[in-house]
Write a protein that holds these residues in place. Structure first.
Motif, mmCIF file in Angstrom:
data_model
loop_
_atom_site.group_PDB
_atom_site.id
_atom_site.type_symbol
_atom_site.label_atom_id
_atom_site.label_comp_id
_atom_site.label_asym_id
_atom_site.label_seq_id
_atom_site.Cartn_x
_atom_site.Cartn_y
_atom_site.Cartn_z
ATOM 1 N N ALA A 1 31.591 54.327 63.738
ATOM 2 C CA ALA A 1 30.131 55.077 63.502
ATOM 3 C C ALA A 1 30.078 55.241 65.184
ATOM 4 O O ALA A 1 29.590 56.160 65.242
ATOM 5 C CB ALA A 1 29.531 53.487 63.112
ATOM 6 N N ALA A 2 30.650 54.425 66.154
ATOM 7 C CA ALA A 2 30.858 54.866 67.475
ATOM 8 C C ALA A 2 31.516 55.824 68.395
ATOM 9 O O ALA A 2 30.916 57.256 68.401
ATOM 10 C CB ALA A 2 30.767 53.228 68.304
ATOM 11 N N ARG A 3 32.984 56.382 67.165
ATOM 12 C CA ARG A 3 33.525 56.937 67.012
ATOM 13 C C ARG A 3 32.590 58.226 67.065
ATOM 14 O O ARG A 3 32.566 59.849 67.361
ATOM 15 C CB ARG A 3 34.264 57.348 66.802
ATOM 16 C CG ARG A 3 35.797 55.771 67.375
ATOM 17 C CD ARG A 3 36.951 55.542 66.913
ATOM 18 N NE ARG A 3 38.371 56.670 66.478
ATOM 19 C CZ ARG A 3 38.933 57.016 66.305
ATOM 20 N NH1 ARG A 3 39.153 55.881 65.805
ATOM 21 N NH2 ARG A 3 39.793 57.904 66.425
ATOM 22 N N ILE A 4 32.266 58.480 65.574
ATOM 23 C CA ILE A 4 31.691 59.584 65.461
ATOM 24 C C ILE A 4 30.222 60.002 66.632
ATOM 25 O O ILE A 4 30.413 61.262 66.256
ATOM 26 C CB ILE A 4 30.952 59.127 63.586
ATOM 27 C CG1 ILE A 4 31.763 58.890 62.967
ATOM 28 C CG2 ILE A 4 30.122 59.946 63.616
ATOM 29 C CD1 ILE A 4 33.001 60.044 62.273
ATOM 30 N N ASP A 5 29.952 58.860 66.030
ATOM 31 C CA ASP A 5 28.863 59.096 67.807
ATOM 32 C C ASP A 5 29.388 59.828 69.097
ATOM 33 O O ASP A 5 28.130 60.454 70.115
ATOM 34 C CB ASP A 5 27.787 58.050 67.977
ATOM 35 C CG ASP A 5 26.320 57.976 67.145
ATOM 36 O OD1 ASP A 5 26.180 58.816 66.136
ATOM 37 O OD2 ASP A 5 26.043 56.430 66.866
ATOM 38 N N ILE B 1 31.544 66.698 64.431
ATOM 39 C CA ILE B 1 30.869 66.198 62.701
ATOM 40 C C ILE B 1 29.801 64.879 63.382
ATOM 41 O O ILE B 1 29.811 63.865 64.620
ATOM 42 C CB ILE B 1 31.767 65.137 61.908
ATOM 43 C CG1 ILE B 1 32.282 64.753 63.103
ATOM 44 C CG2 ILE B 1 32.757 66.853 61.419
ATOM 45 C CD1 ILE B 1 33.685 63.848 62.780
ATOM 46 N N GLY B 2 28.498 65.155 61.845
ATOM 47 C CA GLY B 2 27.939 63.328 62.449
ATOM 48 C C GLY B 2 28.121 62.672 61.151
ATOM 49 O O GLY B 2 28.026 63.379 59.678
ATOM 50 N N MET B 3 27.994 61.559 60.884
ATOM 51 C CA MET B 3 28.070 61.291 59.045
ATOM 52 C C MET B 3 26.953 60.064 58.903
ATOM 53 O O MET B 3 26.775 59.326 60.025
ATOM 54 C CB MET B 3 29.637 60.575 59.902
ATOM 55 C CG MET B 3 30.540 59.856 58.305
ATOM 56 S SD MET B 3 31.966 59.560 58.116
ATOM 57 C CE MET B 3 32.274 58.744 56.506
#
Ligand SMILES: Nc1ncnc2c1ncn2[C@@H]1O[C@H](COP(=O)(O)OP(=O)(O)OP(=O)(O)O)[C@@H](O)[C@H]1O
Ligand SMILES: Nc1ncnc2c1ncn2[C@@H]1O[C@H](COP(=O)(O)OP(=O)(O)OP(=O)(O)O)[C@@H](O)[C@H]1O
Ligand SMILES: [Mg+2]
Ligand SMILES: [Mg+2]
Lengths: 388, 309, 360, 300, 360
Positions: B203-207, C78-80
């Motif tokens: 999640a942090a990488r996505i953020d 991207i957002g997820m």
């Protein structure tokens, strides 16, 4: 000039003794930077060696004189003091001469001996014998004879602490006392394995067996706890070096009245002349090198010697000083010294490696009643055979 | 232990007397509690026995100690051993006790602890979450390294530091502590981080967070307990370290343990047990305080609510 | 059409388990793509690959025409929303939402504005100061959505974002997501199991099975002209009735015959390609069966079970050895055993080859 | 679009760059210090170096002497007994304590500090205290005898047959606190929901610990195991402070052999040979384990 | 009726947050109770209290007429599916399923039998040897269900057990759960957000809002006679149309008037208690509005938006200043702007007091 001096004299009396050195050195306009690290062999030595090899040597360092420093000398890490020695005429004044020999490698002098410690003492508790109803023994044999009486009274005849060096030291003392100086020298100096396996030594091992039997129930580790057993009358006696005296003094005991000291176990009044010496690493700094020389001569100056040794409880290395303040036992030691009844300490004679093997052997022997004197002697001879 | 829950009393009584109602009251003397605290107390006794002996001994005078009853309380309490240990025990020429090395110890411990933990935690994090080829080989060497007796490594390290020109400096010492702390600490952190839910890392990488941001803002706050453990390990180890402190520094910056060693370890001098005990207790005080204070960081359920599944 | 996300020959396996196999998918710019598929078919895995959280074993991924196969997630724009939420446990809800923005060094007022907006949409205002562990399941899920919503990215990946919300909230959020998509026009890839969601939100729907996309088309096509039996059976609830039978000719026109009963295929699109004797499966959705209505061709049947479902009433009819589910208005009640007449709306029915299961 | 497509991975070296940079200290330490130092040690174990390392090769002499030394053999036996018992007991005791501490008890902080404090105190002196406590003259034995049980015997440090257990008593006293702390940190990471699930499933507390919680704590246990094991292999001051290896050589351990021969006997070669033997043993155990542990691509 | 689970005055708060307040609920033996409620209203908390995993701050819980308020979960004879699954991460799926049984010292063959059955129902056969971390979201959820199913207990607590499953599987499992319940006749308390699930499974439905039960009744009553506006709006998707207006008299009979348009209340049940002038809200479900049908009373309206949803078509109509949602068959299409006639089925409509929001 500031000069860092490392040593392992840290207990009360020792520190006071070192302070005398420092005082004398400071009086020459230099400054003694103290680097005391307690715990001789295993603790202090790696530190000193690391400092030397790490390229950050101290100005001077205490070392047991003898074989231990040879390699450092060979590696060119230690400074040649021959100039100072000749100037101050050390060859003449240092007694016994063997002390200076230990400092000599290839004819050059590398260290300044500062004191003599002797191992060959039997300390006896007068009170214990009183309790047991036997007179205080005058020598080893009487002591062995008195042992059953002591045991009956619930007293451990001979206190031997659990640390390995105590057992090995006690054996050396027995050896000089029972087999005599010559055998001692043959075995340790000449590394004569035949003698080591011979009948004279067998007698020593028999005596060691006695000692082993007499030491059953000591149940302490430290030498001074063992000494304390003597002081409190829980043990009849202890074989220990002259430093044990400090403990008696501290407990307010008086030699002759409360306790008895028998040099050479009262059999062979010979004492060994182990001791401490200072070595001086090779320094790049001119100033400091000069200060090293000053220090070396200060250490051996008569006044410093007296002041130091009185506090330290050891004997001075020069015969020309007056030790009027010395106590009973110390005087006995001085006497013997004066008579020349001296031997070199095993420190000087054996490599540390052989010493250690010997310690391992004797600590095992003293702790393990199922080990026969014959076995022990066989292993002893093997160690002597491989010693260098 | 009177934490029995206080019910609204009238309501409780109004409702069918002893009928269970509301939260279960915690009785101080329930069987479970007796077992629990009983076991803890017995264990505590075993742990405290030597401490008791030490404290008692440190409050006695030497003559009394020579009497030899180690369990008996002091007939006459004296704080002199403490004073002596702290302020006047001699280390060679310097008779100012442990106080002398105290600040040196602090100066050594603080940077060494911080740096070693920092380096190792970042390392562990890299190994757990950002694996790259070959990382495990280095790590294996490191683990084997954890089993090498320190003393064996002294000479090689002396040589390395000498070649780097930092032998004898504080920097050198900090590096040495970092090196020897590394195997265990890296393992500690690596294993801890790898047990955290991987989704958080994702999640942090996505953020948009990078290596360092994830470390600082996600992993670090979730790893308090393990940081405490690492701190306990390092502070204790470094504070009590003696060998490196003397081998790799010079007398002016010798740590407190040198004094302790000198007080305790004299070979041929007279042993003052009471001072020894006091000195040991004094030396141990700092780690002890750290243990006590860091306790609240042992938080429970640190990753609770993070992921489902 | 410009492609926003484009996937070429993507394969991924976990050890021996092949999850995705040579998957190809092109998603247009600003498109809303819904991924539907049975549980465990690889939807989350696909999203993870697109996001860069799993390394594919083969194939390439392009985002905005840039090959990002080996790029870091943070460089992909991207957002997820994670299926498992993955909230930062040590941060408050507010911090969870703002973290990504702070990382991107967005100015504080802008962050606050975005959080305020997300908070309002998701109705999590009172929860901002709580930690995830103090939230209910649905609240956590909303925070997880919020964390994606506040970000301004090209591609949004939503993995079952509304599954744990109540119907009311869900439909509200559905509308919000639709609105958001319309205003931002970013690309959305949205996994859901809710068919209403899929049908109302999607520009196109991709139906997956065991890592393979079965059909990719607009919702209407998917619903009314499923490419194969899997898609047909998968979409629609209750699901399509399948009748096995074969084609026969009657008066020169093909009819579907099963257990001796014939159904005219008049309304069926591809009726002319049907040669008699071909084994086929007829698929009719429950709502395309009329009961007691006025179809051209009626058949006798009896009501077996009646299942009222609020707005509708589901009947299980017995007819010629088959059981058919039929949906009628919730107000029309039938006692079990009642005899009824049924007729099929063949224009909305599907015929599948019995072998290949493909639509004819 | 297909023009710029390339299927191969991009440059290996640059991928994961931060991670590699962050791992530089580890790599340097591993290679230069541990690997380099070990190789250095091994090389010099084939010399007859005394006080200073000198490249004077003597083949396997040092090893022959090592395996001839009764003390070395005893050391190894002791290590085996001490190691096995310490491993088992400190894990068990440490875990039980940690589990107790995790019961939301009061005074948790105090209890934790009590269990942990032995770890804070230098063993030079605490070893002495244990020496006293275990001393038959004035320790526990004398107290129990004074209470009337006059045949009570408890003198582990002075009985060669059981001395290693005496050392163990003090060793556990010193080390279990840390183990407790480590495991407590691990326990705190267990999700409350798992506990709830186990409670609903009707799984008794101890079984939950044994079959659910402990396996979940595998990584922490591995860490703990390595810490304990490395402590065991390196055990030294514990023995020195309590028995100096005695009575006789009954409680000698390998690390002490290494130090004694390196620094006291000034026979570096012998010390290095002994430490090489220790290291080889450790490596034989660790490397296959590491291979299993890291070989699979799975995370721990 | 004998009560299986009975809850008296239950209260629970997390610190300052009161989640449940004086909640009372009696659940009959063998009853299937569905808990519905908005996200965060306290459903999971209630289940946790019943299971004994949270200690209530007040009140009592009885299971099988035994006061279990202070009992351990294991002594309560319950099985539970957690919303967060709470699988044992280091055990394989099989072990997850069997562990509780093994601990209960059930003989191995029996365990195997049960696992085989659960495995079959849940379609997790191929996954038995995997660890939870190797499963997809839906697969994990199925394992979580399985863990409860294999147990033979009096009361099952299911917390949104099917939320992450695809529609097909979900309807299959729904049927299985229903069947299971019918064969075992144990009590089920089932939280869901899926109204179809609620309506098809439940014997009774409890609708919760902020920790208070709003209505507890059988599905039909809940759907057709909601007690208040919350319940009415909560159930049904798309949700009920609410028209604010007041009662007026026309020809001596009450009518509902809003923005100048009148609606006869002829079919309405409680019509006689309505005095003119009372402010009320008329609630009509989208499927109870007929478009271009043959109602008694028709009104003009125009189509605003059309939303096709597969089986149905949702129209948003503008009428007298209101927007109404209306559901028509999926095949009936209306272009926006088309004028239509609508009529309400008053017999199925609801009237609420505008103040209290209670049903009249
Ligand atoms: N530890 C806590 N501290 C404070 N509030 C909490 C805590 N746990 C839950 N809550 C609050 O209690 C309320 C009820 O939570 P619960 O989990 O029972 O909701 P729910 O009905 O199951 O919702 P959902 O459908 O979203 O799962 C929620 O508003 C939640 O925010
Ligand atoms: N680590 C893993 N090892 C082995 N198989 C795995 C692993 N992770 C996932 N799988 C398998 O890969 C398949 C795809 O998983 P994925 O999570 O993509 O499914 P999904 O389509 O998202 O399903 P759901 O709707 O249930 O979430 C599943 O069958 C799953 O069992
Ligand atoms: Mg998924
Ligand atoms: Mg919930």
């Amino acid at each position: 000039t500031d000069l860092e001096v490392t040593h392992w004299w840290t207990s009360g009396g020792e520190a006071a003794a070192v302070a005398e050195f420092a005082k004398a050195f400071d009086a020459t306009g230099n400054k003694w930077i103290d680097g005391a690290i307690a715990g001789a062999g295993s603790t202090a030595r790696p530190i000193m060696v690391s400092r030397l090899t790490g390229g950050d040597p101290m100005g001077a360092t205490q070392f047991n004189h003898g074989r231990q420093a040879e390699e450092l000398v060979e590696a060119g890490l230690l400074r040649d003091l021959t100039d100072v020695a000749t100037r101050e005429n050390w060859k003449e004044i240092i007694k016994p001469a063997s002390l200076l020999d230990s400092c000599t490698v290839d004819g050059k002098i590398y260290c300044a001996p500062v004191n003599i410690h002797s191992w060959q003492w039997l300390w006896l508790s007068n009170a214990a014998f009183e309790t047991a109803g036997v007179p205080v023994p005058k020598n080893w044999d009487e002591f062995v004879a008195a042992a059953p009486a002591l045991e009956k009274a619930g007293i451990v005849p001979l206190a031997v602490g659990g640390q390995a060096w105590q057992a090995a030291g006690a054996f050396d003392v027995l050896m000089v006392a029972i087999a005599g100086k010559d055998t001692f020298n043959k075995v340790f100096k000449d590394k004569d394995a035949d003698v080591a396996a011979g009948p004279d030594m067998a007698r020593v091992f028999k005596a060691a067996e006695d000692a082993r039997r007499m030491s059953r129930g000591t149940n302490v580790q430290d030498w001074n706890q063992a000494t304390n057993m003597v002081i409190t009358g829980k043990a009849g006696g202890q074989i220990m070096g002259d430093w044990a005296q400090g403990e008696f003094a501290l407990a307010g005991k008086v030699a002759g009245k409360d306790y008895t000291c028998l040099p050479g176990l009262g059999v062979n009044e010979v004492i060994s002349t182990g001791g401490d010496a200072f070595y001086f690493p090779v320094l790049a700094d001119e100033e400091k090198s000069k200060a090293q020389e000053v220090l070396a001569s200060t250490l051996l100056a008569p006044a410093t010697q007296v002041a130091f040794n009185l506090k330290k409880g050891s004997l001075p290395v020069r015969g020309d000083v007056d030790l009027a303040a010395a106590n009973d036992c110390m005087k006995k030691g001085l006497d013997i010294l004066a008579k020349g009844n001296v031997i070199e300490g095993t420190d000087q004679l054996l490599s540390a490696d052989s010493q250690k093997q010997k310690e391992d052997l004797f600590s095992e022997f003293f702790a393990n009643p199922s080990m026969t004197p014959e076995d022990a002697q066989k292993r002893f001879a093997a160690i002597i055979a491989s010693a260098d | 232990m009177s934490d029995s829950v206080t019910l609204p009393a009238p309501a409780a009584t109004a409702r069918a007397g002893a009928e269970p109602w509301g939260a279960k009251p915690r009785r101080a003397l329930s069987g479970r509690n007796i077992m629990l605290y009983g076991t803890l107390l017995v264990a505590a006794l075993y742990y405290l026995l030597p401490l008791y002996v030490m404290i008692v001994t440190s409050l006695k005078g030497m003559p009394e100690i020579r009497l030899g009853n180690i369990f008996s309380p002091p007939l006459e309490i004296t704080f002199e051993p403490w004073a002596k240990a702290w302020a006047s025990a001699c280390t060679g020429l310097n008779c100012d006790g442990l106080s002398r090395g105290f600040w040196n110890s602090v100066r050594i411990t603080v940077p060494s602890t911080l740096i070693s933990i920092l380096v190792a935690s970042v390392n562990g994090y890299a190994l757990a979450n950002w694996k790259f080829r070959g990382a495990d080989i280095f790590f294996t060497i490191l683990i084997v390294g954890a089993f090498i007796p320190y003393q064996v490594m002294i000479y090689p390290i002396v040589i390395v530091l000498r070649e780097m020109g930092i032998y004898g400096t504080l920097t050198g010492l900090v590096i040495v502590h970092t090196i020897f702390g590394m195997p265990i600490l890296t393992l500690l952190f690596r294993n801890y981080f790898s047990a955290l839910p991987e989704e958080l890392f994702k999640a942090a990488r996505i953020d948009g967070a990078g290596f360092w941001q994830i470390y600082l803002r996600i992993m670090l706050p979730m790893s308090l307990p393990i940081f405490v453990v690492a701190m306990i390990l390092q502070i204790t180890g470094i504070w009590n370290d003696f060998l490196f402190g003397v081998v790799f520094t010079r007398p002016e910056v010798y740590p407190m343990t040198v004094q302790l060693n000198n007080i305790v370890n004299s070979v041929q001098g007279v042993k003052e047990y009471n001072v020894n005990m006091a000195a040991t207790l004094l030396t141990g005080a700092v780690p002890l305080i750290v243990y006590f204070v860091s306790g609240r960081l042992f938080v429970r359920g640190i990753a609770a609510g993070a992921v489902k599944g | 059409m410009q492609n926003s996300v484009s996937i070429k020959d993507l394969s991924l396996s976990f050890g021996a388990v092949n999850v995705l196999e040579n998957l190809n998918l092109d998603i247009g710019d600003g498109e809303f793509l819904v991924l539907l598929g049975s549980s465990g078919c690889g939807k989350s895995t696909l999203l993870n690959c697109i996001a860069g959280l799993l390394e594919p074993t083969g194939g390439q991924i392009f985002i905005k025409n840039r090959n990002v196969t080996w790029e870091e997630p943070k460089d992909r724009g991207i957002g997820m929303v994670f299926q498992s939420y993955a909230l930062y446990p040590q941060m408050t809800v507010e911090k969870n939402l703002s973290f990504g923005l702070q990382v991107a060094k967005m100015p504080r007022p802008e962050i606050d504005k975005r959080i305020a907006r997300a908070t309002e949409i998701l109705q999590i205002g009172p929860l901002l100061k709580r930690k995830p562990s103090e939230l209910s399941g649905g609240q956590r899920q909303r925070v997880a959505i919020g964390r994606a919503l506040v970000r301004d990215v090209d591609v949004f990946l939503f993995d079952e974002p509304l599954s744990n919300l109540d119907a009311k909230l869900r439909s509200e959020l559905r509308v919000e997501i639709k609105r958001l998509h319309q205003s931002l026009r970013n690309t959305m890839i949205y996994v859901t199991h809710d068919q209403i969601e899929a049908l109302t939100l999607a520009d196109r729907i991709a139906i997956m099975k065991s890592g393979v996309i079965q059909q990719l088309a607009d919702p209407n096509t998917i619903y009314n002209a499923p490419r194969n039996m899997f898609v047909a059976g998968f979409i629609g609830s209750p699901s399509m009735n399948f009748l096995r039978g074969e084609i026969a000719g009657r008066d020169g026109r093909p009819v579907f015959t099963t257990n001796g009963v014939d159904f005219a295929l008049d309304g069926y699109d591809a009726a002319e390609t049907l040669r008699p004797g071909r084994k086929v499966v007829l698929g009719v959705r429950p709502e395309h069966v009329s009961v007691n209505g006025e179809g051209a061709e009626t058949h006798q049947a009896t009501v077996d079970i009646e299942e009222p479902m609020g707005a509708d009433n589901l009947l299980w009819l017995k007819h010629a050895g088959h059981t058919l589910s039929v949906r009628v208005g919730g107000a029309r009640r039938f006692a079990p055993g009642t005899a009824v007449k049924l007729s099929f709306d063949m224009g909305l029915a599907s015929l599948f080859d019995a072998e290949t299961e493909e639509r004819i | 679009m297909t023009g710029q497509a390339h299927t191969g991975r991009p440059r290996r070296l640059l991928r994961n760059l931060s991670s590699k940079i962050a791992s530089i200290p580890m790599m340097l330490t591993a290679v230069v210090i541990f690997l380099g130092g070990t190789i250095w040690t091994v090389v010099y174990s084939f010399t007859n170096s005394k006080l200073l390392p000198r490249a004077n090769f003597v083949g396997f002499d040092q090893y022959e002497r090592l395996w001839d030394a009764p003390r070395w053999i005893v050391s190894i036996q002791n290590l085996a007994i001490y190691g096995a018992l310490t491993l088992v007991f400190s894990l068990v005791v440490g875990f039980v304590l940690a589990a107790l501490m995790d019961q939301k008890i009061r005074f948790e902080n105090t209890f934790r500090t009590i269990f942990l404090y032995p770890f804070a105190l230098s063993f030079i002196v605490t070893g002495l205290v244990w020496q006293w406590i275990l001393n038959p003259e004035f320790g526990v034995q004398s107290v129990v005898r004074a209470l009337g049980w006059t045949s009570f015997t408890f003198d582990p440090l002075y009985n060669a047959d059981i001395v290693i257990y005496g050392v163990l008593i003090a060793g556990l006293w010193q080390g279990t606190g840390l183990v407790m702390c480590l495991l407590l940190a691990g326990l705190r990471g267990i999700d409350e929901d798992i506990w709830k699930a186990a409670r609903v499933d009707g799984i008794p507390m101890w079984k939950t610990y044994l079959f659910i919680v402990i396996p979940m704590m595998r990584p922490v246990f591995i860490t703990t195991l390595v810490i304990i094991a490395s402590g065991i292999v390196k055990v030294y001051d514990l023995v020195v402070a309590q028995t100096s290896g005695g009575p006789g050589i009954a409680s000698e351990v390998p690390a002490k052999y290494v130090y004694d021969y390196m620094f006291q006997a000034q026979n570096l070669g012998q010390g290095f040979a002994a430490s090489t033997m220790m290291l080889v043993t450790v490596a034989i155990i660790i490397i296959p384990w590491a291979y299993l542990e890291f070989g699979g691509r799975k995370r721990v």
